[in-house]
Write a protein that holds these residues in place. Sequence first.
Motif, PDB file in Angstrom:
ATOM      1  N   UNK A 133      25.218  -2.394 126.065  1.00 39.76           N
ATOM      2  CA  UNK A 133      24.184  -1.261 126.841  1.00 39.76           C
ATOM      3  C   UNK A 133      22.805  -1.154 126.116  1.00 39.76           C
ATOM      4  N   UNK A 134      21.794  -1.436 126.808  1.00 41.11           N
ATOM      5  CA  UNK A 134      20.494  -1.250 126.353  1.00 41.11           C
ATOM      6  C   UNK A 134      19.752  -0.270 126.981  1.00 41.11           C
ATOM      7  N   UNK A 135      19.246   0.772 126.308  1.00 43.96           N
ATOM      8  CA  UNK A 135      18.611   1.875 126.929  1.00 43.96           C
ATOM      9  C   UNK A 135      17.456   2.549 126.011  1.00 43.96           C
ATOM     10  N   UNK A 136      16.407   3.068 126.350  1.00 40.14           N
ATOM     11  CA  UNK A 136      15.554   3.774 125.967  1.00 40.14           C
ATOM     12  C   UNK A 136      15.268   5.079 126.590  1.00 40.14           C
ATOM     13  N   UNK A 137      15.333   6.065 125.341  1.00 39.51           N
ATOM     14  CA  UNK A 137      15.076   7.508 125.986  1.00 39.51           C
ATOM     15  C   UNK A 137      13.982   8.292 125.153  1.00 39.51           C
ATOM     16  N   UNK A 138      12.909   8.633 125.961  1.00 33.40           N
ATOM     17  CA  UNK A 138      11.523   9.050 125.013  1.00 33.40           C
ATOM     18  C   UNK A 138      11.686  10.472 124.605  1.00 33.40           C
ATOM     19  N   UNK A 139      10.916  10.981 123.821  1.00 32.51           N
ATOM     20  CA  UNK A 139      11.341  12.248 123.391  1.00 32.51           C
ATOM     21  C   UNK A 139      10.835  13.384 124.517  1.00 32.51           C
ATOM     22  N   UNK A 140      11.658  14.282 124.568  1.00 31.79           N
ATOM     23  CA  UNK A 140      11.582  15.166 125.620  1.00 31.79           C
ATOM     24  C   UNK A 140      11.823  14.741 127.176  1.00 31.79           C
ATOM     25  N   UNK A 141      12.517  13.463 127.109  1.00 32.60           N
ATOM     26  CA  UNK A 141      12.902  13.120 128.460  1.00 32.60           C
ATOM     27  C   UNK A 141      14.175  13.452 128.606  1.00 32.60           C
ATOM     28  N   UNK A 142      14.711  13.803 130.002  1.00 33.06           N
ATOM     29  CA  UNK A 142      16.085  13.581 129.948  1.00 33.06           C
ATOM     30  C   UNK A 142      16.734  12.525 130.656  1.00 33.06           C
ATOM     31  N   UNK A 143      17.550  11.884 130.308  1.00 33.62           N
ATOM     32  CA  UNK A 143      18.181  10.459 130.857  1.00 33.62           C
ATOM     33  C   UNK A 143      19.718  11.020 131.281  1.00 33.62           C
ATOM     34  N   UNK A 144      19.962  11.005 132.713  1.00 34.00           N
ATOM     35  CA  UNK A 144      21.238  11.124 133.100  1.00 34.00           C
ATOM     36  C   UNK A 144      22.222   9.815 132.983  1.00 34.00           C
ATOM     37  N   UNK A 145      23.292   9.775 132.487  1.00 34.77           N
ATOM     38  CA  UNK A 145      24.340   8.820 132.738  1.00 34.77           C
ATOM     39  C   UNK A 145      25.439   9.178 133.770  1.00 34.77           C
ATOM     40  N   UNK A 146      25.326   8.276 134.893  1.00 34.05           N
ATOM     41  CA  UNK A 146      25.798   8.564 136.173  1.00 34.05           C
ATOM     42  C   UNK A 146      26.805   7.627 136.586  1.00 34.05           C
ATOM     43  N   UNK A 147      28.249   8.011 137.050  1.00 30.63           N
ATOM     44  CA  UNK A 147      28.960   6.818 137.374  1.00 30.63           C
ATOM     45  C   UNK A 147      30.526   7.531 137.641  1.00 30.63           C
ATOM     46  N   UNK A 148      31.188   6.834 138.069  1.00 29.45           N
ATOM     47  CA  UNK A 148      32.574   7.127 138.561  1.00 29.45           C
ATOM     48  C   UNK A 148      33.292   7.310 137.440  1.00 29.45           C
ATOM     49  N   UNK A 149      34.442   8.042 137.275  1.00 31.17           N
ATOM     50  CA  UNK A 149      35.265   8.304 136.028  1.00 31.17           C
ATOM     51  C   UNK A 149      35.826   6.749 135.637  1.00 31.17           C
ATOM     52  N   UNK A 150      35.535   6.777 134.281  1.00 22.52           N
ATOM     53  CA  UNK A 150      35.999   5.519 133.548  1.00 22.52           C
ATOM     54  C   UNK A 150      34.876   4.377 133.784  1.00 22.52           C
ATOM     55  N   UNK A 151      33.814   4.773 133.903  1.00 26.56           N
ATOM     56  CA  UNK A 151      32.600   3.931 134.015  1.00 26.56           C
ATOM     57  C   UNK A 151      31.941   3.658 132.703  1.00 26.56           C
ATOM     58  N   UNK A 152      32.540   4.526 131.694  1.00 26.97           N
ATOM     59  CA  UNK A 152      31.533   4.404 130.357  1.00 26.97           C
ATOM     60  C   UNK A 152      30.820   5.165 129.865  1.00 26.97           C
ATOM     61  N   UNK A 153      30.488   6.384 130.872  1.00 29.17           N
ATOM     62  CA  UNK A 153      29.396   7.257 130.475  1.00 29.17           C
ATOM     63  C   UNK A 153      29.720   8.282 129.251  1.00 29.17           C
ATOM     64  N   UNK A 154      30.822   8.703 129.366  1.00 33.09           N
ATOM     65  CA  UNK A 154      31.619   9.570 128.113  1.00 33.09           C
ATOM     66  C   UNK A 154      31.725   8.776 126.857  1.00 33.09           C
ATOM     67  N   UNK A 155      32.052   7.620 127.140  1.00 36.66           N
ATOM     68  CA  UNK A 155      32.282   6.661 126.043  1.00 36.66           C
ATOM     69  C   UNK A 155      30.896   6.603 125.109  1.00 36.66           C
ATOM     70  N   UNK A 156      29.807   6.261 126.101  1.00 34.80           N
ATOM     71  CA  UNK A 156      28.468   6.229 125.471  1.00 34.80           C
ATOM     72  C   UNK A 156      28.043   7.416 124.835  1.00 34.80           C
ATOM     73  N   UNK A 157      28.339   8.469 125.349  1.00 33.47           N
ATOM     74  CA  UNK A 157      27.993   9.616 124.611  1.00 33.47           C
ATOM     75  C   UNK A 157      28.555   9.915 123.321  1.00 33.47           C
TER      76      UNK A 157
END
Lengths: 291, 339, 266
Positions: B34-58
């Motif tokens: 996974x490659x991502x950038x989030x700027x200061x003050x920016x809100x990035x949503x991780x979206x996907x069906x269950x088991x897609x890896x979003x909670x893992x990332x968090x």
Amino acid sequence: MSPSLLNSLLMLPALVLLAIVFAWPLLDSAWLSSQASSVLTGLSPIANDGANWQRLLGDARFWQDAAVTLRFAAVSVGLELLLGLAMALVLHRPGRGRGWLRALALLPWALPTTVLALGWRWIYNDPYGPLNAILRAFGAPPYGFLTTPATTWLFTVLADVWKTTPFVALLLLAGLQSIPAELEENLVLEGARPGQILRRLTLPLLKPWISLAVLFRLAQALGVFDLVQVLTRGGPAGSTESLALYAYLNAMRFLDFGYSATVVIATFLLLVLLTAIGWLLLVRRPLEASR
Amino acid sequence: MIEAMPVITTNPAAGLRIEGLSRHIGGRSLLSDLNLQVAPGECLALLGPSGCGKTTTLRLLAGLDAASAGRILLDGDDISRLSAGDRRVAMVFQSYALYPHLSVADNLALGLRIRGMGAREREERIAAVLELLQLSELRLRRPAQLSGGQRQRVALARALLRQPRLVLLDEPMSNLDAQLREELRPELRRLLCGGEQPVVYVTHDQQEAMGMADRIAVLRDGHLQQVGSARELYERPANRFVAAFLGRPAINLLPPEAGRQLGLRPEHLQPVASGGIPARLQRREWWGNQQLLWLESARGDLRLLVAADLELPEDLQLGWRPDHELWFDSHSGERLAGP
Amino acid sequence: MRSLLLLWSLAPLAWQLYTSLVTPEALVNGSGVAAGSFWTLENYRQVWLADPPIWRYLLNSAVVGGATTALTLTLAVPCAYGLQRQGGRLRWAVTLALLATAIFPTVLLFLALLQLARALGLANNLLALSLPYAALCLPLAVLLLRAAFAELPAELEDAARLEGLNLPRRLRHVLLPLLAPSLASTAILVFLFSWNEYPIALTWISRPELLTLPPAIARIAGSSLFTVPYGAFAAATVLGSLPLLLIVLIFQRSIVSGLTQGAIKG
């Protein structure tokens, strides 16, 4: 530190103590059973080429004690299961004061066996105990509950059943509580009578708890010691002497530690054999059938 | 894949930078490169069906689980090797994870007390954050005595209190009812976003993602599918999965022809006088502000979203504007530039 | 049904209480005794003033019980935590070993433990008695506490980790306060076991003033099988049961729920 290593370190102290108190004694007794160690040897162990085990095979008292112990365990556990189920069903029913009822029903299990055994000795007393007082009230002659070799074992069973049924009931109560009420309510809606609910729903779902109770009680009953030691001291005429009591007497009265260890290990092997059979019958087979 | 640039800031190292983050367990890959950038003050949503890896990332960002590979940079510092407690990362959990044996105030105080903050400063900061979230009245209550919305606010307060360098939210609204969720979205944005710290927001609810986030990253089976603004994702989805996952009612995917497949959003179909696909009305769902029509046609079943007051005959013809067509490679699912 | 159950459970106990409160003549002759010489506290006076007095045994049992409970919980809490967090084969093996030791009849260990006590000079030492007792209680305690740890939401501990609490602090500030009910019921069960244990106390302790209650009672009973002074015995059994009676009645809810919850979740 890896989580697995940390977990192992956290478990280590407890496991070490368990190994010292459970594993080491069994190994030590197994070794001692191959030694002569008694007053004749000045209580120091000397290898004796399996003489203890040969003696055991020809020891009528050992075999009689084995039979007494098995009979005691089989009848006690069977009765405890039946009564425990009835008790659990009563304790499970909702109603005022259910908590108190559970606590009071649990009392016999919570009190020391030796204390209760002493109490039962008085209840069985000939001729002054309450049971004989009841017999007298019906005009019957007094009965030697603890002095009649043919029947005394039954009264050790009764005392044991009274003492340990609450434990079985508590385990089965846990099982009853795990059955969702909706299942029973649905059967009621389908017109089932209480007996049918018990047979078709409750008992099948209780099976894991019944198995656990049987295994636990079987193992404990095969090692019965406190009760007979205080209630009958194995008498009359050795008719209630258990294997554990025999092992104790060999060590503490006859000061024959080698032979005591042999009896301990023989009892242990019997225990493993019977619980393994129980495991296969109660746990393994139903598991496979359910697949 | 379309990689949208983050909001430009003066310091290119500022914010959150995720490089090649992966997690594998026993041969199973939960997250891949996974490659991502989030700027200061920016809100990035991780979206996907269950088991897609979003909670893992968090959980990897928080340091609660260990990454198999990759780096996490926060304002240029590599925090990958730091323990969860040393990262200065705050997280709002799905269950809120409030300590049930402590009052609201003590829930907030525990972390500060552990860090050895003096009683005076502690009290001041707690009072300030309680004030900010309008929780002052509830400071002595236990979590069990709070409503769902109040619990969520306490969890937020606990996250904000620590002045974190990164805020993580794991489905923070999923335990609230639909109406409350809608009401809380602007409030949550006001409190969290636009400050100094990047915010990563996990959800499976696309509406929430679109309403909350500046950008959305869509994940599937541990792989990043696309990242961009809600509008980019909706209008120019990178592939068939993103197109189908975003937008309700879901996009109409016509049967593949010659290795390509046409996708048409239900609101982009419209009845035409002639020259369209003949279709027959099967069922109608009336939603008050709109109506959803289920139609049967030679090109398969179609969904059509139209105004609520539109009266249509049983048999009709459907057309669409060519610039609304979304073409996909029927094997790879990648979006194609045109037919 | 309920009254039948109470009759079954309580009648033998009630009879002990009755026996302890009446004169020997009343026991033998029943209602034929004059009212004035029927009820008596003489039995209690006798056991209270005996040598050693009954309270000495109660005190000994309480000391062993307290030490055993403390030691068991100290060892069982980390073990249960580690077991709950651990996965795979090790967890399976440890759980199986705990189950096997939990059902094991402890009397079979007395011989080797006695030798151990003699070799290490632990005989006739009340506090040393809590070592084997703690080991015998550990399987049940670990299984119960593991089930309790499993009940706690994992996110709670994650939240505490994010706030920088290390394991001892997470246990102290977050996990153990939440486990308090399970800790209490486990502690009570351990105390009950320790209060009631017989074969090891019987073989480890020989000095009369150090006896715990079960061997003390058995020793009095062993003095003679047929001509025991039952009134005094009954008084001893009542006094020996009283602490447990109070514990069970006060903590009834946590004992029952602790055992049943542990059985369900384990």
